[in-house]
Design an enzyme around this catalytic site. Sequence first.
Site, PDB file in Angstrom:
ATOM      1  N   GLU A  77       0.876  -1.203   0.075  1.00  0.00           N
ATOM      2  CA  GLU A  77      -0.011   0.107   0.054  1.00  0.00           C
ATOM      3  C   GLU A  77       0.809   1.328   0.004  1.00  0.00           C
ATOM      4  O   GLU A  77       1.813   1.406   0.833  1.00  0.00           O
ATOM      5  CB  GLU A  77      -0.688  -0.098   1.288  1.00  0.00           C
ATOM      6  CG  GLU A  77      -2.248   0.385   0.988  1.00  0.00           C
ATOM      7  CD  GLU A  77      -3.114  -0.372   0.074  1.00  0.00           C
ATOM      8  OE1 GLU A  77      -3.165  -0.191  -1.264  1.00  0.00           O
ATOM      9  OE2 GLU A  77      -3.684  -1.292   0.397  1.00  0.00           O
ATOM     10  N   HIS A  78       0.594   2.077  -0.881  1.00  0.00           N
ATOM     11  CA  HIS A  78       1.059   3.377  -1.159  1.00  0.00           C
ATOM     12  C   HIS A  78       2.571   2.966  -1.581  1.00  0.00           C
ATOM     13  O   HIS A  78       3.659   3.792  -1.067  1.00  0.00           O
ATOM     14  CB  HIS A  78       1.379   4.224   0.249  1.00  0.00           C
ATOM     15  CG  HIS A  78      -0.037   4.990   0.501  1.00  0.00           C
ATOM     16  ND1 HIS A  78      -0.606   5.881  -0.079  1.00  0.00           N
ATOM     17  CD2 HIS A  78      -1.280   4.383   1.130  1.00  0.00           C
ATOM     18  CE1 HIS A  78      -1.786   6.291   0.315  1.00  0.00           C
ATOM     19  NE2 HIS A  78      -2.092   5.150   1.248  1.00  0.00           N
ATOM     20  N   ASP A 105      -4.362   0.673  -9.968  1.00  0.00           N
ATOM     21  CA  ASP A 105      -5.725  -0.043 -10.275  1.00  0.00           C
ATOM     22  C   ASP A 105      -6.019  -0.025 -11.631  1.00  0.00           C
ATOM     23  O   ASP A 105      -6.830  -1.055 -11.956  1.00  0.00           O
ATOM     24  CB  ASP A 105      -6.470   1.430  -9.703  1.00  0.00           C
ATOM     25  CG  ASP A 105      -6.033   1.867  -8.199  1.00  0.00           C
ATOM     26  OD1 ASP A 105      -5.663   1.126  -7.656  1.00  0.00           O
ATOM     27  OD2 ASP A 105      -6.599   3.032  -7.729  1.00  0.00           O
TER      28      ASP A 105
END
Length: 409
Positions: A38-39, A177
């Site tokens: 994440e990130h 995404d």
Amino acid sequence: MTRIQSSLEGLVAAFQERFGAPPTHLSRAPGRVNLIGEHTDYNGLPVLPVALQREARLAFRPRTDGMVVLHDVDDEFEPIEFEVAPGIPPGEPGHWSNYVKGPANELARRYAIWQGFDGLLESNIPVAAGLSSSSAIVTAVGLALAEVNEVHVEERSFAELLADSEQFTGTRGGGMDHAISMGGRPSCAAKITFGPLRIRHQQIPADWCFIVADTGRRAEKSGAVQNLYNMRRTECEEAFSFVVEEVVRSNLVQMIPTDYASLMRAMSVKDLLRVAEGVLKSNLLRRFRHVVTEAARVDEAIDRMRAADVMGFGTLMDASHASLRSDFLVSTVELDELVAIAREGGAAGARLTGAGLGGCIVALTDRSTLDLVLEALVEQYYLPRRLAMRLDERLFLAAPSPGASVEAL
Ligand code: GLA
């Protein structure tokens, strides 16, 4: 929240009613849940998402002019209309039209496309829940525009184009995404690396279940969360420059690292943290520590998945959540609570997923503990908060699904 309510026939009939002629094509693009990493994407480091069974669907019909006329089946989203050309003026910050104008603008800029379409959109991906509902719209619209303008781009380059096009919204997001929405595969997670974009599929062990549980608190990436998200990205860039300056000054590397990925190839996480502790102030140190330890966790997690080591993978998810909470500061009371309930209920591990600051968690269990964990979540989170209505929208199992497609009807 928009939901797919109709069958394909229903969507076609609704299109016909609005536009007076049937649609000629359908594009569809799934949302995603990120298992770990994440990130890291906008820092050029790997991620491990799966494409979900929830998707955006767009029925469309080419027009003879350059207008895009797009309706949503849900009246909460007002119809939008604009002309395809480079330099499309953005809508108000946070307005959903920007997710449609973004790909139009980028395709017009790169390929001088000029033809528009009439379209009707529906989606059952929860909005602003960290499951990439907005990138699914960008992807479905991008595919429709490419189709009507006969632009043929290889899948990975197209995913990169879509990621660039979403910058139009003002959020400086990464490439995860669109890459997973384009490249998902049934039963598989995808290790995605960047610069250049690469997708490697990894079969998920048959008895692993990934539960997605929504806090019910929205995290509008193009709204309130946007500033914080962009600020995190800037902090990561700043931390990187300070650390590189120091490793070069101290002759710790032979070549000057140009990005996080090359920095991590040149030095171990332990050595990097030692340098970082010497040169970074507290908040930048925390961001840096999250980014490099999270990237290392992605590689370890893939090893654990290959070895079907459910507890090992779960432990890494827990560590990811702790790092996102204490170092990256993107958790919330509700996210922490859902994570704690899932773990106490027997999950192998749990973490917030997506950008954070609201939205969903993802929890891993094997089949034998699945019901216990679901029960704990319902009884300890959803029932006391009166969030148990339409529960299947908030609490469901991820079914790793195929990537986006466009077909003639
Ligand atoms: C958002 C962005 C992604 C990624 C995640 C955090 O979902 O769209 O590119 O940065 O946040 O991992």
